[in-house]
Design an enzyme around this catalytic site. Structure first.
Site: not given
Ligand code: NAP
Length: 298
Positions: A51, A198, A201, A205, A208
């Site tokens: 990252y 995720g 998503a 969900l 967005k």
């Molecule tokens: N391959 C891997 O190992 C891998 C891949 C992906 C992720 N990850 C890990 O998993 C974590 C989460 O993944 P993700 O960011 O893809 O998924 P997520 O948790 O589904 O989505 C996070 C995004 O949702 C939005 N969000 C968060 N809280 C919210 C709320 N209360 N209301 C509305 N929108 C909200 C934010 O977008 P905005 O920033 O645009 O506001 C945030 O960046 C990452 O931080 C990372 O640590 C690992």
């Protein structure tokens, strides 16, 4: 906050884990955001050397430093930046993992990593060699435990058979139910923790604009968001329902949620106190949104 044992490890992680990938370099309120998360019981932070080319680890290292001993840091390895910075290549070799941990330790300002995760994995990898690297680092005390971040059943099965992983990080949500087909039960049976990522998503969900997602057309994505909204009413917000959906599966140790702002953090944390999805609500939901299945890497 609630806590759960991470697989066979001795670590009790908060059910809401802080996914650090959403943080922005130079974000001015970072220390406040992290302190607020810790103050609300979050003890588990997930980052990766990938990252922002290591900057994310640096940000986390600096902000967690004061309370390091009370917290658990998870990071990842396996993606090697090209010297010209044009992208990265997959490298699960023992030499690369052994060498990479030093950079992560330095950036995180710590002398041990609680959970070191392979950041992907393919069935064509030299899996025994990769495992040997993690075992070596564990013996050296540089990492406490190791796991993989993989959504591939064929890779997960091999690590269950051949290694001492304590966790698997997997994408899992109402829009990605592939883990249900085989992996979640298998991991639970083997007492391996599941870190769900995720879970909203990436916001699709929630708020967005709908786009195609995996094999779901944008219309299904909109329908899923609408359904979550409609089951929430005054009891929960849609975010809390989306994470609640993931918690409905008994195998899930923690949801690793991407957090960027204090409002997002506070809403996500309140999932723990919001009413769980009733069996009827859960069953109605899965009737309305079709499940998806693996086509590759089975
Ligand atoms: N391959 C891997 O190992 C891998 C891949 C992906 C992720 N990850 C890990 O998993 C974590 C989460 O993944 P993700 O960011 O893809 O998924 P997520 O948790 O589904 O989505 C996070 C995004 O949702 C939005 N969000 C968060 N809280 C919210 C709320 N209360 N209301 C509305 N929108 C909200 C934010 O977008 P905005 O920033 O645009 O506001 C945030 O960046 C990452 O931080 C990372 O640590 C690992």
């Amino acid at each position: 906050m609630q806590y759960r044992q991470l697989g066979k490890s001795s670590i009790q992680v908060s059910r809401i884990g802080f996914g650090c990938m959403s943080l922005k370099p130079g974000q001015p309120d970072l220390q406040h955001l992290i302190d607020l998360a810790i103050g609300n019981g979050i003890n588990f932070f997930d980052t990766a050397d990938l990252y922002n080319k290591g900057l994310n680890e640096e940000m986390i290292g600096a902000t967690l430093k004061q309370k390091r001993k009370e917290l658990y840091i998870a990071t990842k390895v396996g993606n090697q930046w090209r010297p010209d910075g044009s992208g990265w290549d997959w490298n699960p070799s023992k030499a690369y993992i052994i060498q990479s941990v030093e950079g992560s330790l330095k950036r995180l300002q710590t002398d041990y990593i609680d959970l070191y995760q392979l950041h992907g994995g393919t069935i064509g990898d030299p899996i025994d060699e990769t495992i040997e690297a993690f075992e070596t680092l564990q013996k050296q005390g540089k990492i406490r435990y190791y796991g993989i971040s993989s959504i591939r059943p064929n890779v997960i099965r091999e690590y269950i058979k051949r290694s001492n992983i304590v966790s698997v990080m997997m994408q899992y949500s109402l829009l990605d139910r592939r883990p249900e087909e085989e992996c979640l039960q298998l991991l639970e049976k083997n007492n391996i923790g599941v870190l769900a990522r995720g879970t909203i998503a990436s916001g699709l969900l929630i708020n967005k604009p709908a786009t195609d997602y995996l094999d779901h057309p944008a219309e299904t994505v909109s329908a899923a968001a609408r359904e979550l909204e409609s089951i929430s009413l005054r009891e929960r917000t849609a975010v809390q329902s989306a994470i609640g959906f993931v918690f409905s599966h008994t195998s899930i140790t923690a949801a690793i949620t991407g957090i960027r702002t204090t409002d997002q953090l506070l809403e996500i944390i309140k999932t723990i106190d919001s009413p769980t999805l009733s069996l009827k609500t859960y069953q109605d939901l899965i009737k309305k949104i079709p499940p998806n299945f693996y086509k590759d890497h089975r």
